[in-house]
Write a protein that holds these residues in place. Sequence first.
Motif, short mmCIF file in Angstrom:
data_model
loop_
_atom_site.label_atom_id
_atom_site.label_comp_id
_atom_site.label_asym_id
_atom_site.label_seq_id
_atom_site.Cartn_x
_atom_site.Cartn_y
_atom_site.Cartn_z
N LEU A 130 69.72 11.70 31.00
CA LEU A 130 70.29 12.90 30.38
C LEU A 130 69.41 13.39 29.23
CD1 LEU A 130 74.14 12.14 30.17
CD2 LEU A 130 72.95 13.69 31.73
N LEU A 131 68.88 12.47 28.48
CA LEU A 131 68.03 12.84 27.35
C LEU A 131 66.71 13.46 27.80
CD1 LEU A 131 68.66 9.73 25.09
CD2 LEU A 131 69.36 12.08 24.59
N ARG A 132 66.29 13.18 29.03
CA ARG A 132 65.04 13.76 29.55
C ARG A 132 65.24 15.16 30.09
NH1 ARG A 132 64.09 8.38 31.62
NH2 ARG A 132 65.00 9.00 33.62
N ASP A 161 77.80 16.33 32.20
CA ASP A 161 76.53 16.37 32.91
C ASP A 161 76.37 15.23 33.91
OD1 ASP A 161 74.74 18.54 31.35
OD2 ASP A 161 76.00 17.47 29.92
N ASP A 162 77.11 14.16 33.69
CA ASP A 162 77.06 13.01 34.59
C ASP A 162 78.39 12.27 34.47
OD1 ASP A 162 76.17 11.19 36.43
OD2 ASP A 162 74.54 10.39 35.20
N TYR A 163 78.69 11.43 35.46
CA TYR A 163 80.00 10.78 35.53
C TYR A 163 79.79 9.34 35.98
CZ TYR A 163 85.11 10.71 36.47
OH TYR A 163 86.46 10.45 36.44
N LEU A 164 80.29 8.39 35.20
CA LEU A 164 80.13 6.98 35.51
C LEU A 164 81.50 6.32 35.57
CD1 LEU A 164 78.14 4.65 35.97
CD2 LEU A 164 78.05 4.34 33.49
N THR A 165 81.78 5.66 36.69
CA THR A 165 83.10 5.06 36.91
C THR A 165 83.15 3.64 36.37
OG1 THR A 165 83.36 6.38 38.93
CG2 THR A 165 84.83 4.50 38.66
N LYS A 166 84.23 3.32 35.69
CA LYS A 166 84.48 1.97 35.19
C LYS A 166 85.01 1.10 36.33
CE LYS A 166 85.72 3.30 30.45
NZ LYS A 166 86.79 3.26 29.44
N PRO A 167 84.69 -0.18 36.36
CA PRO A 167 83.72 -0.88 35.51
C PRO A 167 82.29 -0.51 35.93
CG PRO A 167 84.54 -2.38 37.16
CD PRO A 167 85.32 -1.10 37.34
N PHE A 168 81.36 -0.63 35.00
CA PHE A 168 79.98 -0.25 35.27
C PHE A 168 79.05 -1.30 34.68
CE2 PHE A 168 81.58 1.86 31.47
CZ PHE A 168 80.73 1.36 30.49
N LEU A 216 77.81 12.26 29.12
CA LEU A 216 78.12 11.31 30.18
C LEU A 216 79.61 10.98 30.09
CD1 LEU A 216 77.42 9.24 32.41
CD2 LEU A 216 76.83 7.61 30.59
N VAL A 217 80.34 11.25 31.15
CA VAL A 217 81.78 10.98 31.19
C VAL A 217 82.02 9.58 31.74
CG1 VAL A 217 84.02 11.76 32.06
CG2 VAL A 217 82.22 13.44 31.58
#
Length: 225
Positions: A116-118, A97-104, A77-78
Amino acid sequence: MTQILLIEDDAETADVIVSELTERGFEVRWAPDGIGGLDCARESSPDALIVDRMLPGMDGLTVIEALRKDQVRTPVLVLSALGAVDERVRGLRAGGDDYLTKPFALIELVARVEALLRRPTDSRETTLHAGPLELDLIERTARRGEREIDLLPREFRLLEYMMRRSDQLLTRAMLLEEVWNYKFVPATTNLIDVHMGRLRHKVDGPGETQLIHNVRGSGFVLRVR
């Protein structure tokens, strides 16, 4: 215990993330820079990584690229303050694999890590195919044959979930948990039926073979055989 490696240079942000994940039962290791994070990832073989985009010593995307060259398929996760589409695409193409923008919101970070773990560890597709359907996970586009399908974000996620499980019966409870991240099933809700109706209208055009089927009393299936 599931092991998470967090590579984040901001100590305050790292402390909040570590605290939240630890409280939820994960074992979390923290590396404050890119070089140390890469070494830790190689040595400890975590179950998932959370990698900040901008890091001292070595950029987060360089860390991910180095791991992918080592054939490390651990889900990543980025995290980044850079939220532009081009930056998200760069993060995914580097091997994220995935991207999360700050702030979150922490609850969203946890949900994304759990998702992601699934995923199957060998799943590195950037394009999904199911019958005449094609889903580009990087460009976020969908097609049926030569016809482009205009999907809203939730519809895209719903179709992705169904395409990964084509010809399998998907119950409403499964869809609520996996696509909407509900931890419980409401006693009464038509949420799934409303979204599925809209998606079916877009996927199954006039004169086309029906792909999305309602299995009365059970759920839905994307039938491509």
